[in-house]
Design a protein around this motif. Structure first.
Motif, PDB file in Angstrom:
ATOM      1  N   ALA A   9       0.827  -1.205   0.000  1.00  0.00           N
ATOM      2  CA  ALA A   9       0.000   0.000   0.000  1.00  0.00           C
ATOM      3  C   ALA A   9       0.861   1.254   0.000  1.00  0.00           C
ATOM      4  N   ILE A  10       0.289   2.305  -0.552  1.00  0.00           N
ATOM      5  CA  ILE A  10       0.853   3.649  -0.515  1.00  0.00           C
ATOM      6  C   ILE A  10      -0.285   4.538  -0.039  1.00  0.00           C
ATOM      7  N   THR A  11      -0.027   5.394   0.940  1.00  0.00           N
ATOM      8  CA  THR A  11      -1.083   6.258   1.455  1.00  0.00           C
ATOM      9  C   THR A  11      -0.627   7.708   1.397  1.00  0.00           C
ATOM     10  N   LEU A  12      -1.478   8.561   0.858  1.00  0.00           N
ATOM     11  CA  LEU A  12      -1.192   9.982   0.732  1.00  0.00           C
ATOM     12  C   LEU A  12      -2.064  10.776   1.693  1.00  0.00           C
ATOM     13  N   GLY A  52      -4.039   4.517  -0.878  1.00  0.00           N
ATOM     14  CA  GLY A  52      -4.957   5.097   0.091  1.00  0.00           C
ATOM     15  C   GLY A  52      -4.785   6.602   0.205  1.00  0.00           C
ATOM     16  N   PHE A  53      -5.841   7.243   0.686  1.00  0.00           N
ATOM     17  CA  PHE A  53      -5.866   8.693   0.844  1.00  0.00           C
ATOM     18  C   PHE A  53      -6.483   8.982   2.212  1.00  0.00           C
ATOM     19  N   GLN A  54      -5.676   9.571   3.107  1.00  0.00           N
ATOM     20  CA  GLN A  54      -6.177   9.800   4.466  1.00  0.00           C
ATOM     21  C   GLN A  54      -6.312  11.284   4.759  1.00  0.00           C
ATOM     22  N   ARG A  55      -7.426  11.615   5.420  1.00  0.00           N
ATOM     23  CA  ARG A  55      -7.688  13.013   5.768  1.00  0.00           C
ATOM     24  C   ARG A  55      -6.775  13.438   6.900  1.00  0.00           C
ATOM     25  N   VAL A  56      -6.191  14.619   6.755  1.00  0.00           N
ATOM     26  CA  VAL A  56      -5.314  15.199   7.756  1.00  0.00           C
ATOM     27  C   VAL A  56      -5.841  16.590   8.065  1.00  0.00           C
ATOM     28  N   TRP A  64       5.807  22.407  -4.813  1.00  0.00           N
ATOM     29  CA  TRP A  64       6.808  21.902  -5.753  1.00  0.00           C
ATOM     30  C   TRP A  64       6.992  22.883  -6.891  1.00  0.00           C
ATOM     31  N   PRO A  65       8.209  23.227  -7.287  1.00  0.00           N
ATOM     32  CA  PRO A  65       9.462  22.587  -6.894  1.00  0.00           C
ATOM     33  C   PRO A  65      10.082  23.169  -5.641  1.00  0.00           C
ATOM     34  N   GLY A  66       9.478  24.198  -5.063  1.00  0.00           N
ATOM     35  CA  GLY A  66      10.006  24.752  -3.819  1.00  0.00           C
ATOM     36  C   GLY A  66       9.938  23.736  -2.694  1.00  0.00           C
ATOM     37  N   GLN A  67      10.558  24.045  -1.588  1.00  0.00           N
ATOM     38  CA  GLN A  67      10.590  23.113  -0.466  1.00  0.00           C
ATOM     39  C   GLN A  67      10.039  23.711   0.821  1.00  0.00           C
ATOM     40  N   SER A  68       9.247  24.806   0.711  1.00  0.00           N
ATOM     41  CA  SER A  68       8.666  25.372   1.930  1.00  0.00           C
ATOM     42  C   SER A  68       7.736  24.356   2.591  1.00  0.00           C
ATOM     43  N   THR A  69       7.056  23.550   1.797  1.00  0.00           N
ATOM     44  CA  THR A  69       6.334  22.364   2.255  1.00  0.00           C
ATOM     45  C   THR A  69       6.801  21.243   1.329  1.00  0.00           C
ATOM     46  N   PRO A  70       7.740  20.396   1.775  1.00  0.00           N
ATOM     47  CA  PRO A  70       8.351  19.396   0.887  1.00  0.00           C
ATOM     48  C   PRO A  70       7.345  18.413   0.306  1.00  0.00           C
ATOM     49  N   GLN A  71       7.701  17.856  -0.867  1.00  0.00           N
ATOM     50  CA  GLN A  71       6.822  16.903  -1.532  1.00  0.00           C
ATOM     51  C   GLN A  71       6.734  15.582  -0.779  1.00  0.00           C
ATOM     52  N   GLN A  72       7.723  15.217   0.000  1.00  0.00           N
ATOM     53  CA  GLN A  72       7.746  14.012   0.830  1.00  0.00           C
ATOM     54  C   GLN A  72       7.833  12.730   0.013  1.00  0.00           C
ATOM     55  N   LEU A  73       7.084  12.590  -1.030  1.00  0.00           N
ATOM     56  CA  LEU A  73       7.170  11.464  -1.950  1.00  0.00           C
ATOM     57  C   LEU A  73       6.470  11.865  -3.221  1.00  0.00           C
ATOM     58  N   HIS A  74       6.692  11.088  -4.268  1.00  0.00           N
ATOM     59  CA  HIS A  74       5.898  11.284  -5.474  1.00  0.00           C
ATOM     60  C   HIS A  74       5.720   9.943  -6.154  1.00  0.00           C
ATOM     61  N   LEU A 109       3.385  16.478 -13.065  1.00  0.00           N
ATOM     62  CA  LEU A 109       2.081  17.102 -12.838  1.00  0.00           C
ATOM     63  C   LEU A 109       1.836  17.095 -11.338  1.00  0.00           C
ATOM     64  N   THR A 110       0.838  17.819 -10.888  1.00  0.00           N
ATOM     65  CA  THR A 110       0.413  17.726  -9.490  1.00  0.00           C
ATOM     66  C   THR A 110      -1.055  17.329  -9.465  1.00  0.00           C
ATOM     67  N   ASP A 111      -1.415  16.516  -8.458  1.00  0.00           N
ATOM     68  CA  ASP A 111      -2.806  16.092  -8.324  1.00  0.00           C
ATOM     69  C   ASP A 111      -3.618  17.217  -7.678  1.00  0.00           C
ATOM     70  N   PRO A 112      -4.933  17.071  -7.566  1.00  0.00           N
ATOM     71  CA  PRO A 112      -5.749  18.147  -6.994  1.00  0.00           C
ATOM     72  C   PRO A 112      -5.390  18.525  -5.553  1.00  0.00           C
ATOM     73  N   ALA A 113      -4.684  17.648  -4.821  1.00  0.00           N
ATOM     74  CA  ALA A 113      -4.262  17.972  -3.460  1.00  0.00           C
ATOM     75  C   ALA A 113      -2.847  18.542  -3.433  1.00  0.00           C
ATOM     76  N   GLY A 114      -2.223  18.695  -4.599  1.00  0.00           N
ATOM     77  CA  GLY A 114      -0.903  19.300  -4.672  1.00  0.00           C
ATOM     78  C   GLY A 114       0.271  18.336  -4.716  1.00  0.00           C
ATOM     79  N   HIS A 115       0.030  17.014  -4.614  1.00  0.00           N
ATOM     80  CA  HIS A 115       1.129  16.049  -4.662  1.00  0.00           C
ATOM     81  C   HIS A 115       1.702  15.971  -6.074  1.00  0.00           C
ATOM     82  N   PRO A 116       3.018  16.135  -6.223  1.00  0.00           N
ATOM     83  CA  PRO A 116       3.601  15.955  -7.545  1.00  0.00           C
ATOM     84  C   PRO A 116       3.635  14.479  -7.928  1.00  0.00           C
TER      85      PRO A 116
END
Length: 124
Positions: A9-12, A52-56, A64-74, A109-116
């Protein structure tokens, strides 16, 4: 004794699990997991891989590509035709950042939640 790891599994993290699961479900053709809800949603591939997609609370999208809030994974998705896949994903709500470091090798590309995520040529 050696043990082999199998990715199961992969969870975002995200603000809206059902919306993000719907985006990736439409993009991949995978169905929404029947136990999905407002807190945790997912899609499952035929070989069992679960995305998976979990609410936070107070979710902050990656910058992205900045790192003020890092991508963490893609995620990388192999596609037959990058241009056709890009057009379909943009129609579904993905965004194409101006910065494209891959040249012709891959597309970001980035998804609607901003994940690259990347589109890469299918080498099979």
């Amino acid at each position: 004794m050696r043990s082999t790891l199998t990715l199961a599994a992969i969870t975002l993290d995200c603000a809206d699990p059902l919306a993000l699961a719907a985006f990736y479900g439409r993009a991949t053709g995978l169905a929404l997991h029947p136990k999905s809800d407002d807190e945790f949603a997912g899609i499952t591939r035929d070989d069992g891989l679960f995305i998976g997609f979990q609410r936070v609370d107070d979710y902050q999208p990656p910058c992205w590509p900045g790192q003020s809030t890092p991508q963490q994974l893609h995620l990388d998705f192999a596609v037959e035709n990058i241009d056709i896949a890009e057009a379909m994903l943009l129609e579904l709500g993905a965004v194409k950042p101006e910065y494209q470091p891959g040249g012709d090798r891959f597309r970001v590309l980035t998804d609607p939640a901003g994940h690259p995520f990347c589109l890469v040529p299918d080498r099979h």
